[in-house]
Scaffold this active site. Structure first.
Site, mmCIF file in Angstrom:
data_model
loop_
_atom_site.group_PDB
_atom_site.id
_atom_site.type_symbol
_atom_site.label_atom_id
_atom_site.label_comp_id
_atom_site.label_asym_id
_atom_site.label_seq_id
_atom_site.Cartn_x
_atom_site.Cartn_y
_atom_site.Cartn_z
ATOM 1 N N ASP A 22 -41.980 -73.393 4.836
ATOM 2 C CA ASP A 22 -40.604 -72.893 4.741
ATOM 3 C C ASP A 22 -40.171 -72.340 6.108
ATOM 4 O O ASP A 22 -40.899 -71.526 6.695
ATOM 5 C CB ASP A 22 -40.580 -71.791 3.667
ATOM 6 C CG ASP A 22 -39.192 -71.300 3.337
ATOM 7 O OD1 ASP A 22 -38.234 -72.097 3.445
ATOM 8 O OD2 ASP A 22 -39.069 -70.113 2.943
ATOM 9 N N GLY B 27 -32.016 -68.155 -2.951
ATOM 10 C CA GLY B 27 -31.718 -68.390 -4.364
ATOM 11 C C GLY B 27 -31.789 -67.144 -5.240
ATOM 12 O O GLY B 27 -31.319 -67.168 -6.381
ATOM 13 N N SER B 28 -32.344 -66.058 -4.727
ATOM 14 C CA SER B 28 -32.501 -64.834 -5.540
ATOM 15 C C SER B 28 -31.203 -64.060 -5.638
ATOM 16 O O SER B 28 -30.551 -63.807 -4.618
ATOM 17 C CB SER B 28 -33.547 -63.911 -4.914
ATOM 18 O OG SER B 28 -34.790 -64.538 -4.840
HETATM 19 P P1 13P Z 1 -34.683 -65.373 -1.326
HETATM 20 O O1 13P Z 1 -35.784 -64.493 -0.772
HETATM 21 O O2 13P Z 1 -33.355 -64.739 -1.166
HETATM 22 O O3 13P Z 1 -34.982 -65.815 -2.688
HETATM 23 O O4 13P Z 1 -34.641 -66.662 -0.391
HETATM 24 C C1 13P Z 1 -35.763 -67.502 -0.358
HETATM 25 C C2 13P Z 1 -35.568 -68.594 0.620
HETATM 26 O O5 13P Z 1 -34.499 -69.089 0.824
HETATM 27 C C3 13P Z 1 -36.766 -69.084 1.314
HETATM 28 O O6 13P Z 1 -36.442 -69.995 2.306
#
Ligand code: 13P
Length: 293
Positions: free
Chosen positions: A85, A210-211
């Protein structure tokens, strides 16, 4: 099915109107929780390490082996991609070397021409080994591993150019940010997402941060072309809340908990890890990827 690259199941999600969860891991137990959730929901999944989490887990090679070996020992049958990521160029190359099956090269902090150039190089190296590639245009706000962005809408022409590099899925800012959303957050810019997906028809878009996005906005974004949703903070919050509650209960029932040896990390961490699993399962339901394995 087990360990695979991600381009096929992400493309299938795009085509059929649901999204795959890209869930960040931090350690062995976290990985088990995500795998248990994916298997319970019969959902394809990406287990992803940020650069920081990769280091924390003992390096990318160790992280890769932990995920890979757990998939085998837990008899996981759903497709699982081992994904980097927000990787810098060198980290992307290292993950190609050690056997990740998917990666994100994040050159969004570079001038667009350089981002495109470097992405092309990564695509060539990764695709030669069957590894799927995600790239980013338009900085996604918030702070992650020291990469801080102001939050912006990805320029459409940059998105079109990035898709032409041969990547498999595209992260693009649409008002989303990493981490908890501030109370005055304006929400996702779905009009911008629509313009974006019209410019790259059928191409899978990745929603970072996404959170904490209201479920109806996530569903609307998926309808418009989001096919991968990244979740990290929500899992961390679920873990922290359950662990804090357990610690409080421990204080209140100390003699009993000590007699039961609940200081054993396998017991002490269990409520938190179970909460991560529940949070991941709940997200998979919202993303619509249950029973898509
Ligand atoms: P969040 O921590 O806001 O869920 O984002 C995760 C993300 O986009 C990882 O690349």
């Amino acid at each position: 099915m087990a360990i695979v690259s991600a381009e096929k199941f992400v493309a299938a999600a795009r085509e059929n109107g649901y999204a795959i969860g890209g869930f960040n891991t931090n350690n062995l137990e976290w990985t088990q929780a995500i795998l248990r959730a994916a298997e319970a929901k019969k959902a394809p999944v990406l287990i992803q390490t940020s650069m920081g989490a990769g280091k924390y887990m003992g390096g990318y090679k160790t992280a890769k082996y932990i995920i890979e070996n757990l998939v085998e020992s837990m008899n996981i049958t759903v497709p699982v991609a081992i994904h980097l990521d927000h990787g810098h160029y060198e980290d992307a190359l290292e993950c190609i070397e050690v056997g990740y099956t998917s990666l994100m090269f994040d050159g969004s902090h570079l001038p667009i021409a350089e981002n495109l150039e470097k992405t092309k190089e990564v695509v060539a190296l990764a695709h030669a080994k069957g590894i799927s590639v995600e790239a980013e245009v338009g900085t996604i706000g918030g702070e992650e591993d020291g990469i801080v962005g102001a939050g912006e809408l990805a320029p459409i022409e940059d998105a079109v150019a990035m898709v032409k590099t041969g990547i498999d899925f595209l992260a693009a800012g649409i008002g989303n940010i990493h981490g908890p959303y501030p109370a005055n957050w304006a929400g996702l810019d779905l009009d911008h997402l629509k313009k974006l997906t019209e410019a790259v028809p059928g191409f899978p878009i990745v929603l970072h941060g996404g959170s904490g996005i209201p479920d109806d906005q996530i569903r609307a974004a998926i309808k418009l072309g989001v096919a991968k949703v990244n979740v990290n903070t929500e899992s961390q919050q679920a873990f922290a809340a359950a662990t804090r509650q357990f610690a409080k209960d421990y204080e209140a029932n100390e003699a009993e908990y000590e007699a039961k040896k609940l200081f054993d990390p396998r017991k002490f961490l269990k409520p938190g890890i179970d909460a991560v699993q529940a949070a991941v399962e709940e997200r998979i339901d919202v993303f619509g990827s249950a029973n898509k394995a």
